[in-house]
Enzyme design. Structure first.
Site, PDB file in Angstrom:
ATOM      1  CG  ASP A  39      -0.251  -0.093   2.507  1.00 10.17           C
ATOM      2  OD1 ASP A  39       0.973  -0.347   2.489  1.00 10.17           O
ATOM      3  OD2 ASP A  39      -0.892   0.091   3.558  1.00 10.17           O
ATOM      4  CG  HIS A 242      21.430   4.820 -19.596  1.00 13.11           C
ATOM      5  ND1 HIS A 242      20.368   4.649 -20.443  1.00 13.11           N
ATOM      6  CD2 HIS A 242      21.963   6.025 -19.944  1.00 13.11           C
ATOM      7  CE1 HIS A 242      20.266   5.683 -21.272  1.00 13.11           C
ATOM      8  NE2 HIS A 242      21.230   6.527 -20.991  1.00 13.11           N
ATOM      9  CG  ASP A 259      24.240  11.884 -17.086  1.00 12.26           C
ATOM     10  OD1 ASP A 259      23.476  12.815 -16.765  1.00 12.26           O
ATOM     11  OD2 ASP A 259      24.191  11.316 -18.197  1.00 12.26           O
ATOM     12  CG  ASP A 270      20.815  15.195 -19.069  1.00 18.16           C
ATOM     13  OD1 ASP A 270      21.623  14.576 -18.353  1.00 18.16           O
ATOM     14  OD2 ASP A 270      20.436  14.792 -20.185  1.00 18.16           O
ATOM     15  CG  HIS A 349      26.014   8.840 -26.152  1.00 25.41           C
ATOM     16  ND1 HIS A 349      26.295  10.147 -26.397  1.00 25.41           N
ATOM     17  CD2 HIS A 349      26.901   8.441 -25.197  1.00 25.41           C
ATOM     18  CE1 HIS A 349      27.288  10.534 -25.621  1.00 25.41           C
ATOM     19  NE2 HIS A 349      27.688   9.510 -24.889  1.00 25.41           N
ATOM     20  CG  HIS A 353      18.747  14.496 -25.001  1.00 22.24           C
ATOM     21  ND1 HIS A 353      18.123  15.117 -23.952  1.00 22.24           N
ATOM     22  CD2 HIS A 353      19.862  13.919 -24.465  1.00 22.24           C
ATOM     23  CE1 HIS A 353      18.811  14.894 -22.837  1.00 22.24           C
ATOM     24  NE2 HIS A 353      19.876  14.187 -23.116  1.00 22.24           N
ATOM     25  CG  HIS A 360      16.154  11.375 -23.169  1.00 23.42           C
ATOM     26  ND1 HIS A 360      16.414  10.042 -23.099  1.00 23.42           N
ATOM     27  CD2 HIS A 360      17.292  11.985 -22.735  1.00 23.42           C
ATOM     28  CE1 HIS A 360      17.650   9.846 -22.669  1.00 23.42           C
ATOM     29  NE2 HIS A 360      18.198  11.013 -22.438  1.00 23.42           N
ATOM     30  CD  GLU A 383      23.886  13.714 -23.602  1.00 20.82           C
ATOM     31  OE1 GLU A 383      24.302  12.826 -22.861  1.00 20.82           O
ATOM     32  OE2 GLU A 383      22.689  14.049 -23.653  1.00 20.82           O
ATOM     33  CE1 TYR A 387      30.707   7.445 -21.913  1.00 26.86           C
ATOM     34  CE2 TYR A 387      30.377   7.588 -24.293  1.00 26.86           C
ATOM     35  CZ  TYR A 387      30.118   8.057 -23.024  1.00 26.86           C
ATOM     36  OH  TYR A 387      29.273   9.119 -22.847  1.00 26.86           O
ATOM     37  NE  ARG A 404      26.932  11.182 -20.489  1.00 22.29           N
ATOM     38  CZ  ARG A 404      26.996   9.938 -20.040  1.00 22.29           C
ATOM     39  NH1 ARG A 404      27.698   9.033 -20.709  1.00 22.29           N
ATOM     40  NH2 ARG A 404      26.400   9.570 -18.934  1.00 22.29           N
ATOM     41  CD  GLU A 406      23.971  15.388 -20.514  1.00 21.39           C
ATOM     42  OE1 GLU A 406      24.283  14.580 -19.615  1.00 21.39           O
ATOM     43  OE2 GLU A 406      22.921  15.298 -21.186  1.00 21.39           O
TER      44      GLU A 406
HETATM   45  N1  GLY Z   1      21.065  11.510 -18.457  1.00 19.51           N
HETATM   46  C1  GLY Z   1      20.650  10.926 -19.663  1.00 19.51           C
HETATM   47  C2  GLY Z   1      21.264  11.583 -20.818  1.00 19.51           C
HETATM   48  O1  GLY Z   1      22.282  12.232 -20.687  1.00 19.51           O
HETATM   49  O2  GLY Z   1      20.741  11.579 -21.893  1.00 19.51           O
HETATM   50 MN    MN Z   2      22.867  13.109 -18.905  1.00 20.67          MN
HETATM   51 MN    MN Z   3      21.510  13.963 -21.782  1.00 17.94          MN
END
Ligand code: GLY
Ligand code: MN
Ligand code: MN
Length: 440
Positions: A39, A242, A259, A270, A349, A353, A360, A383, A387, A404, A406
């Site tokens: 619950d 991720h 991140d 982000d 990637h 975005h 996203h 970003e 890697y 990365r 970003e």
């Molecule tokens: N945190 C997810 C991305 O960077 O797209």
């Molecule tokens: Mn991110």
């Molecule tokens: Mn991102």
């Protein structure tokens, strides 16, 4: 704290109403609560489209829009219930919802079925987002079935169902001044959270402790939830895109990739930064880091009205391809490697975005099969990343390094504004900040 006015939410409804067909109706559902265990529920998160049009943050509500009517916006919401409110929290109730949220008409949810029959019957077109909430889809399909099945009572089902999402998502792609003000604040809180984590990092600390530093700062500023699962990946964990286990101990000599961004009034930040656990980049780490940093900088040159994400990505890939060639991680001819997109082995990637109520965020990247150019008011991430997993065939000194960087940028009339520029990013800025380590 900046807040979006209820009059702005009303104006958004009016803009949507103005785009709807004549003799049509739109039905837009709020999110429901989701069980976490027996619950108890997961923290409630409103449906982004519903929130964008209402600012109303309770579960199970329904917005109905009818252009050209005396009551263009109708809200159905949970009724006041003293006992339920003692247990589960206050409810606005339909009477206060009408005046506080500027709807022309409101009802208790218990009226939904009967009122929807009246509101929908005889309309030519129904705007609805099918496939988001299965239980609500069921209610809508039963309503349509009942309108079709009893024509004797004068009922008539809409002949056409149109997806309402493209209209809303195109609006959401362009941020208003007040949305930008909220996003600026979300970015600022997130930026300070990153700096707090950088100051805390040292060998022997854990990934989850860095996560706690970030989340502590967000919550202390009134942003109680991260916008998505925070990633704190040290060493080879940074190569899991991720990674959210965040369970390892930080090791001397490793980098750590964070991140993370908070959600503020529904809007996401982000940000990613990558920095050395011990405060000092090794030569190999610095060489790779500067490639990613330079890739981001050249990509920024394309962020202006008329610029394209694909072109920004191409510029970034040129830098990364040349950088990987210089380090001997790629071998061969530059043009050929570009044509083969060889750097994609280490850059899995996209470059970025849209960003907004969803991390996203919504909004078409193409129009009529053509990539759309940047326009003022769009917000996106930039970003790039490299890697090199510990299992890769790269020279040994580069194995186990994931990087990365970003940032969140707003497209302006002149070019762009980096909303997350305050988090240190060059090697010297990062090393300087980490010298003020909170462990002394
Ligand atoms: N945190 C997810 C991305 O960077 O797209
Ligand atoms: Mn991110
Ligand atoms: Mn991102």
């Amino acid at each position: 704290m900046v807040e979006i006015q209820k009059s702005e939410f009303k104006a958004r409804r009016e803009r949507l109403l103005a785009q709807m067909d004549e003799n049509s109706v739109a039905i837009i559902a709020a999110a429901s609560e989701v069980t976490r265990s027996r619950d108890t529920e997961y923290a409630f998160r409103q449906d982004s489209d519903f929130f964008y049009l209402t600012g109303f943050n309770e579960p199970d509500a329904v917005l109905v829009l009818i252009p050209g009517s005396d009551t263009p916006s109708t809200l159905f919401c949970r009724d006041k219930d003293p006992l339920a409110e003692v247990w589960h929290g206050r409810r606005i109730g339909f009477a206060a919802a009408k005046s506080d949220y500027l709807f022309e008409q409101t009802f208790a949810l218990s009226e939904l079925s009967a009122q929807l029959t009246t509101l929908v019957s005889g309309k030519q077109v129904l705007y609805y987002a099918q496939g988001v909430y299965a239980a609500f889809d069921g209610q809508i399909f039963s309503l349509l079935a009942s309108l079709r099945n009893v024509p004797k009572q004068g009922n008539k089902a809409p002949a056409t169902i149109k997806d309402v999402r493209p209209l809303i998502h195109e609006m959401r792609l362009f941020k208003s001044p007040s949305e930008i003000a909220v996003m600026r604040q979300a970015c600022d809180i997130s930026a300070k959270g990153h700096m707090r984590a950088m100051r805390f990092a040292r060998p022997g600390a854990t990934e989850y402790q860095l996560e706690a530093e970030l989340h502590h700062h967000y919550a202390m500023q009134g942003a109680r939830y991260p916008a998505y699962g925070t990633i704190v990946g040290s060493g080879d964990n940074a190569n899991i895109l991720h990674y959210t286990d965040n369970s390892d101990v930080l090791k001397n000599g490793d980098l750590v990739l964070i991140d993370s961004g908070c959600e503020l009034q529904g809007y996401a930040a982000d940000i990613t930064r990558t920095f050395p656990v011990n405060g000092k980049f090794s030569d190999a780490q610095a060489a790779l880091y500067n490639i990613v940093l330079q890739a981001q900088q050249v990509a920024f040159n394309e962020i202006k009205p008329g610029g394209y994400l694909s072109q920004a990505n191409k510029l970034a890939m040129q830098v990364m391809t040349q950088g990987l060639l210089d380090l001997g991680i790629l071998t061969g001819d530059f043009e050929q490697l570009m044509a083969q997109q060889a750097c994609k082995e280490f850059y899995l990637h996209g470059l970025g975005h849209w960003l907004g109520l969803d991390v996203h965020d919504v909004g078409d990247y193409k129009q009529n099969d053509q990539e759309r150019a940047f326009q003022p008011g769009m917000v996106l991430t930039i970003e790039p990343g490299l890697y090199i997993s510990k299992d890769s065939a790269a020279p040994q000194q580069y194995q186990g390094i994931g990087i990365r960087i970003e940032d969140n940028v707003l497209v302006t009339a002149q070019g762009f504004e980096n909303l997350t520029a305050s988090v240190p990013k060059t090697i010297s800025e990062i090393e300087a900040l980490m010298q003020s380590n909170t462990h002394g």
